[in-house]
Design an enzyme around this catalytic site. Sequence first.
Site, PDB file in Angstrom:
ATOM      1  N   TYR A 178     -21.893 -17.641  21.093  1.00 54.78           N
ATOM      2  CA  TYR A 178     -21.875 -16.264  20.437  1.00 54.78           C
ATOM      3  C   TYR A 178     -22.089 -16.252  18.856  1.00 54.78           C
ATOM      4  O   TYR A 178     -23.028 -15.578  18.335  1.00 54.78           O
ATOM      5  CB  TYR A 178     -20.611 -15.493  20.829  1.00 54.78           C
ATOM      6  N   HIS A 435     -37.714   9.395  30.445  1.00 54.82           N
ATOM      7  CA  HIS A 435     -39.050   8.708  30.097  1.00 54.82           C
ATOM      8  C   HIS A 435     -39.328   9.294  28.451  1.00 54.82           C
ATOM      9  O   HIS A 435     -39.155  10.662  28.213  1.00 54.82           O
ATOM     10  CB  HIS A 435     -40.110   9.090  30.900  1.00 54.82           C
TER      11      HIS A 435
HETATM   12  P1  NDP Z   1     -18.681 -19.968  22.137  1.00 52.36           P
HETATM   13  O1  NDP Z   1     -17.860 -20.550  23.232  1.00 52.36           O
HETATM   14  O2  NDP Z   1     -19.294 -18.984  22.522  1.00 52.36           O
HETATM   15  O3  NDP Z   1     -19.538 -21.093  21.977  1.00 52.36           O
HETATM   16  C1  NDP Z   1     -18.764 -22.370  21.395  1.00 52.36           C
HETATM   17  C2  NDP Z   1     -20.141 -23.384  21.247  1.00 52.36           C
HETATM   18  O4  NDP Z   1     -19.728 -24.590  20.498  1.00 52.36           O
HETATM   19  C3  NDP Z   1     -20.976 -23.846  22.416  1.00 52.36           C
HETATM   20  O5  NDP Z   1     -22.256 -23.945  22.013  1.00 52.36           O
HETATM   21  C4  NDP Z   1     -20.262 -25.191  22.678  1.00 52.36           C
HETATM   22  O6  NDP Z   1     -21.045 -25.953  23.385  1.00 52.36           O
HETATM   23  C5  NDP Z   1     -19.919 -25.836  21.114  1.00 52.36           C
HETATM   24  N1  NDP Z   1     -18.672 -26.524  21.019  1.00 52.36           N
HETATM   25  C6  NDP Z   1     -17.410 -26.378  21.724  1.00 52.36           C
HETATM   26  N2  NDP Z   1     -16.620 -27.117  21.302  1.00 52.36           N
HETATM   27  C7  NDP Z   1     -17.403 -28.298  20.435  1.00 52.36           C
HETATM   28  C8  NDP Z   1     -17.293 -29.328  19.858  1.00 52.36           C
HETATM   29  N3  NDP Z   1     -15.906 -29.958  19.799  1.00 52.36           N
HETATM   30  N4  NDP Z   1     -18.098 -30.138  19.291  1.00 52.36           N
HETATM   31  C9  NDP Z   1     -19.540 -29.608  19.183  1.00 52.36           C
HETATM   32  N5  NDP Z   1     -19.616 -28.334  19.697  1.00 52.36           N
HETATM   33  C10 NDP Z   1     -18.880 -27.680  20.313  1.00 52.36           C
HETATM   34  O7  NDP Z   1     -17.864 -19.873  20.956  1.00 52.36           O
HETATM   35  P2  NDP Z   1     -17.974 -19.083  19.503  1.00 52.36           P
HETATM   36  O8  NDP Z   1     -17.301 -19.878  18.487  1.00 52.36           O
HETATM   37  O9  NDP Z   1     -19.455 -18.781  19.233  1.00 52.36           O
HETATM   38  O10 NDP Z   1     -17.113 -17.666  19.725  1.00 52.36           O
HETATM   39  C11 NDP Z   1     -15.818 -17.806  20.237  1.00 52.36           C
HETATM   40  C12 NDP Z   1     -15.485 -16.596  21.127  1.00 52.36           C
HETATM   41  O11 NDP Z   1     -15.354 -15.596  20.500  1.00 52.36           O
HETATM   42  C13 NDP Z   1     -16.683 -16.560  22.164  1.00 52.36           C
HETATM   43  O12 NDP Z   1     -16.419 -17.383  23.234  1.00 52.36           O
HETATM   44  C14 NDP Z   1     -16.636 -15.066  22.536  1.00 52.36           C
HETATM   45  O13 NDP Z   1     -15.464 -15.082  23.542  1.00 52.36           O
HETATM   46  C15 NDP Z   1     -16.050 -14.470  21.115  1.00 52.36           C
HETATM   47  N6  NDP Z   1     -17.104 -13.799  20.631  1.00 52.36           N
HETATM   48  C16 NDP Z   1     -17.468 -12.557  21.064  1.00 52.36           C
HETATM   49  C17 NDP Z   1     -18.631 -11.865  20.362  1.00 52.36           C
HETATM   50  C18 NDP Z   1     -19.178 -10.861  21.095  1.00 52.36           C
HETATM   51  O14 NDP Z   1     -18.433 -10.158  21.998  1.00 52.36           O
HETATM   52  N7  NDP Z   1     -20.340 -10.266  20.683  1.00 52.36           N
HETATM   53  C19 NDP Z   1     -18.956 -12.276  19.139  1.00 52.36           C
HETATM   54  C20 NDP Z   1     -18.262 -13.535  18.665  1.00 52.36           C
HETATM   55  C21 NDP Z   1     -17.528 -14.155  19.209  1.00 52.36           C
HETATM   56  P3  NDP Z   1     -21.129 -26.225  24.630  1.00 52.36           P
HETATM   57  O15 NDP Z   1     -22.052 -25.204  25.289  1.00 52.36           O
HETATM   58  O16 NDP Z   1     -21.755 -27.647  25.012  1.00 52.36           O
HETATM   59  O17 NDP Z   1     -19.684 -26.144  25.411  1.00 52.36           O
END
Ligand code: NDP
Length: 446
Positions: A178, A435
């Site tokens: 996100y 529309h």
């Molecule tokens: P997300 O969970 O959306 O994404 C995390 C990203 O970081 C993924 O790409 C993940 O990769 C990667 N990642 C996780 N751990 C590691 C690591 N140790 N090393 C490298 N990459 C890593 O988290 P965000 O930080 O973007 O946001 C946190 C939460 O906040 C979201 O899950 C959401 O619930 C909330 N949020 C909601 C919003 C909205 O409603 N519009 C806006 C912003 C935040 P992989 O896919 O490989 O696991």
Amino acid sequence: MAEYDYDLFTIGAGSGGVRASRVSAAMGARVAIAEEYRVGGTCVIRGCVPKKMLIYGAHFAEDLEDCANFGWHIEGKRFDWKVLRDNVLKDVDRLEGAYTDTLENNGCTILHERAELVGPHEIRLASGTTVTAKHILIATGARPHVPGCEGHELGITSNEAFHLDAIPERILIAGGGYIANEFAGIFNEFGSKVTIMTRSDQLLRSYDEGLRERLLHISMLKGIDFRFHAEFEAIEKKGRSLKVSMANHEPIEVDCVMFATGRVPNTEGLGLDQAGVELGENGAIKVDRFSRTNIDHIYAVGDVTDRVQLTPVAIREGQAFAETVFGGKPHAVDHSCIPSAVFSHPPLCGVGLTEKQARQKLGPVKVYQSDFRPMKNVLAGREERALYKMICDEADKIVGIHMIGPDAPEIMQAAAVAVKAGLHKADFDATCAVHPTMAEELVLLR
Ligand code: NDP
């Protein structure tokens, strides 16, 4: 004399904590709420709200480009980051005041300091006082996770992004979720050269594949670079730049590195062990359907439980807690079929099962979709297409709706009601189109 100083002591004045506290107080409970940072929590102070304002600010960049074909010629346009930043921060101050007023008007005592448990009913405040409470609610939220690579302290997180002195010319954003996609859009519209690096080749894993591919395609058209299967090795200072080395890719020089690699529950140093509260593997507080921990009178809501990290969910959990504990109406939050949106450029959103999830869970499914270029984009000469998908089971009951395109999250709120209510494709077909709109595609799907 009351047995305890308070009926409820809440730690954390974010979305969940504030809702739980003010509703409990309105029901007659004597409530204190402790907050070590600012009243309002992540959503209001350094999350959803200020982020959305930056999204609006960023969108003007495209509108100003698109307006030429609509006959508008604007000379001398320029962007002043500090004007936007300071106006956003001013509005955050206003909202913090509104949240504070809400708590005080309902009779909650706000303690602007850190609080930690020192026993099952005892809470010690940073000022040294110890108070007691019949019920305790932990609503301390989560904080950005920062990978432990060499030089990680040179990077920022979304917390700092709202306070930057200047928009970086080149920014590397780590993560594909996100926050990464939302801020990539923001910085790109403000003129930064944006590179996203992820450890896998997947963006926004929980969303429908069709939408994710569309976002990747449009983001690349807009000039955002992607480095997949990349993992930090080191970040080092090189004059005024940062040199980032990573596995599987050449090093890159940028002006700013931003970590958006997930968020971890704030449970450290809270004295939860003193009270005997159990944690899960990732440090999140374990709770039952009623948000109750293994200790009968201690509850937890919101991101600290790592169920669904979304503000409206935390608010519902806070409300349900108050009604259960102080309102005599026990009920659990229904965590199914929660709609969500990513405010990328363009935004995307979904509710229910993705196509892949539906196939895995239900076997054969029906997929209806509309892949179209919004009218405004056609006239503007913008080559960006929207994609709407409706996933149905074999009986044509809708099990998911997914959309990417301008204003998609605004449309999703109404569509989500239909999915939550268990409507069928035929109910959409029977509804006359409004529309010309983009939303009408939902009732014209084939
Ligand atoms: P997300 O969970 O959306 O994404 C995390 C990203 O970081 C993924 O790409 C993940 O990769 C990667 N990642 C996780 N751990 C590691 C690591 N140790 N090393 C490298 N990459 C890593 O988290 P965000 O930080 O973007 O946001 C946190 C939460 O906040 C979201 O899950 C959401 O619930 C909330 N949020 C909601 C919003 C909205 O409603 N519009 C806006 C912003 C935040 P992989 O896919 O490989 O696991």
